[in-house]
Design a protein around this motif. Structure first.
Motif, PDB file in Angstrom:
ATOM      1  N   SER A  35       0.841  -1.204   0.000  1.00 27.32           N
ATOM      2  CA  SER A  35       0.000   0.000   0.000  1.00 27.32           C
ATOM      3  C   SER A  35       0.871   1.247   0.000  1.00 27.32           C
ATOM      4  O   SER A  35       1.802   1.363   0.795  1.00 27.32           O
ATOM      5  CB  SER A  35      -0.887  -0.014   1.253  1.00 27.32           C
ATOM      6  N   PHE A  55      -6.480   5.042   3.533  1.00 30.13           N
ATOM      7  CA  PHE A  55      -7.554   4.081   3.826  1.00 30.13           C
ATOM      8  C   PHE A  55      -8.790   4.794   4.365  1.00 30.13           C
ATOM      9  O   PHE A  55      -9.880   4.232   4.379  1.00 30.13           O
ATOM     10  CB  PHE A  55      -7.075   3.080   4.885  1.00 30.13           C
ATOM     11  N   MET A  84       0.212   7.398   9.755  1.00 28.90           N
ATOM     12  CA  MET A  84      -0.035   6.046   9.243  1.00 28.90           C
ATOM     13  C   MET A  84       0.387   5.000  10.270  1.00 28.90           C
ATOM     14  O   MET A  84      -0.325   4.024  10.504  1.00 28.90           O
ATOM     15  CB  MET A  84       0.730   5.853   7.925  1.00 28.90           C
ATOM     16  N   LYS A 141       5.862  17.657   1.215  1.00 32.27           N
ATOM     17  CA  LYS A 141       4.711  17.806   2.119  1.00 32.27           C
ATOM     18  C   LYS A 141       4.980  18.788   3.244  1.00 32.27           C
ATOM     19  O   LYS A 141       4.049  19.335   3.814  1.00 32.27           O
ATOM     20  CB  LYS A 141       4.339  16.443   2.713  1.00 32.27           C
ATOM     21  N   ASP A 142       6.255  18.970   3.577  1.00 30.10           N
ATOM     22  CA  ASP A 142       6.574  19.785   4.756  1.00 30.10           C
ATOM     23  C   ASP A 142       7.222  21.124   4.426  1.00 30.10           C
ATOM     24  O   ASP A 142       7.478  21.909   5.340  1.00 30.10           O
ATOM     25  CB  ASP A 142       7.506  18.990   5.685  1.00 30.10           C
ATOM     26  N   LYS A 199      15.376  15.842   8.135  1.00 31.02           N
ATOM     27  CA  LYS A 199      14.757  14.897   9.063  1.00 31.02           C
ATOM     28  C   LYS A 199      15.812  13.852   9.415  1.00 31.02           C
ATOM     29  O   LYS A 199      16.743  13.629   8.647  1.00 31.02           O
ATOM     30  CB  LYS A 199      13.585  14.188   8.365  1.00 31.02           C
TER      31      LYS A 199
END
Ligand code: NAP
Length: 253
Positions: A35, A55, A84, A141-142, A199
């Motif tokens: 996924s 989901f 997640m 995304k950040d 990160k």
């Protein structure tokens, strides 16, 4: 493992690519489904049936796990994909399903490294001095957590372009992390970088920028990992496969 076994692999990392094939090989009688969140368009072929997209929170994931008769969940998402991982933990706990999380070891500073640790992207952004020219390796995304600092100049690197344009004077490179520290150092030098913001992803595939910062004696603003719920974890592929095998041998599912 019996024919009815179904392993859900939450993918998104390089290790997940390797795991998909190895799970399918080792547990040949089981179904393996991978996924992806679908954050990047260019998804790799993992060689197993794949679904893409969220989901729908814990409830949606629980429905999926029940309706697809999933018997084991392997969370091989990125260490910063905390939502997640939390959802997987909560859903598996409620359904009494085994969960194994691949958790890479964190990078640690060497004695001469100049690292500052931050609990959030926003704090790291706030701490960048006005004369900084920062290399932002934080992902699409950040990046918005930094763009309010229009008063500094940044070089942002990410795989796909951000949704919003970057502030005037910022540079953008669409590129995966380079594998050699000399290439990374060359990039930092070329752009006159004064700070590296990253990160703590761990693993080898994006470590070259840390080595480059070390080489150039640049300060590193390290955004520490989010807290994740307690889980059965393994630091690498071998560990995950061993835990999956142990579960099977102990007939826990
Ligand atoms: P996140 O905040 O944990 O996930 C947000 C939502 O995306 C989840 O609640 C889930 O939606 C969906 N999602 C995430 N991973 C999924 C998967 N493997 N399969 C299906 N749905 C998934 O994580 P993120 O937004 O993806 O990323 C957070 C940080 O991690 C970012 O800094 C990103 O750059 C980095 N990162 C993440 C991944 C990854 O594996 N997800 C890979 C590389 C980097 P629903 O609640 O609707 O189920």
């Amino acid at each position: 493992m019996t024919r009815a076994d179904h392993i859900l692999l939450l993918a998104g990392t390089f290790e997940a690519r390797q795991l998909a094939k190895q799970l399918a090989d080792r547990f040949a009688g089981a179904r393996v489904t991978a996924s992806f969140a679908g954050v990047v368009k260019d998804l790799p072929d993992l060689g197993v049936p794949t679904r893409v997209g969220g989901f729908g929170g814990v409830a949606g994931l629980s429905n999926f796990l029940r309706s697809e008769d999933v018997t084991l969940v392997i969370d091989a998402t990125h260490p910063y994909a905390a939502q997640m991982s939390r959802n997987a933990s909560e859903a598996c706990q409620a359904l009494r399903l085994p969960l194994i999380r691949l958790e890479r070891s964190t990078w640690t500073a060497l004695p001469d490294d100049d690292w500052m640790h931050f609990g959030s992207m926003r704090d790291a952004a706030q701490a960048l001095p006005e004369d900084a020219r920062a290399f932002l390796a934080v992902g699409r995304k950040d990046i918005w957590q930094f763009t309010w600092r229009g008063d500094i100049c940044c070089l942002a690197r990410m795989i796909e372009a951000p949704r919003q344009p970057l502030p005037a004077g910022w540079d953008l490179i669409l590129q995966r992390p380079q594998q050699s520290s000399s290439e990374e150092a060359g990039l930092l030098r070329k752009h006159g970088i004064t700070h590296v913001v990253t990160k703590n992803s761990g693993g080898g595939r994006s470590y070259a920028k840390i080595e480059a910062a070390r080489l150039l004696k640049l300060p590193v603003f390290m955004i520490d990992r989010p807290q994740l719920p307690e889980a059965e974890t393994a630091p690498d592929l071998t560990g995950v496969l061993k835990k999956a095998q142990d579960l099977m041998d102990r007939k826990k599912f």
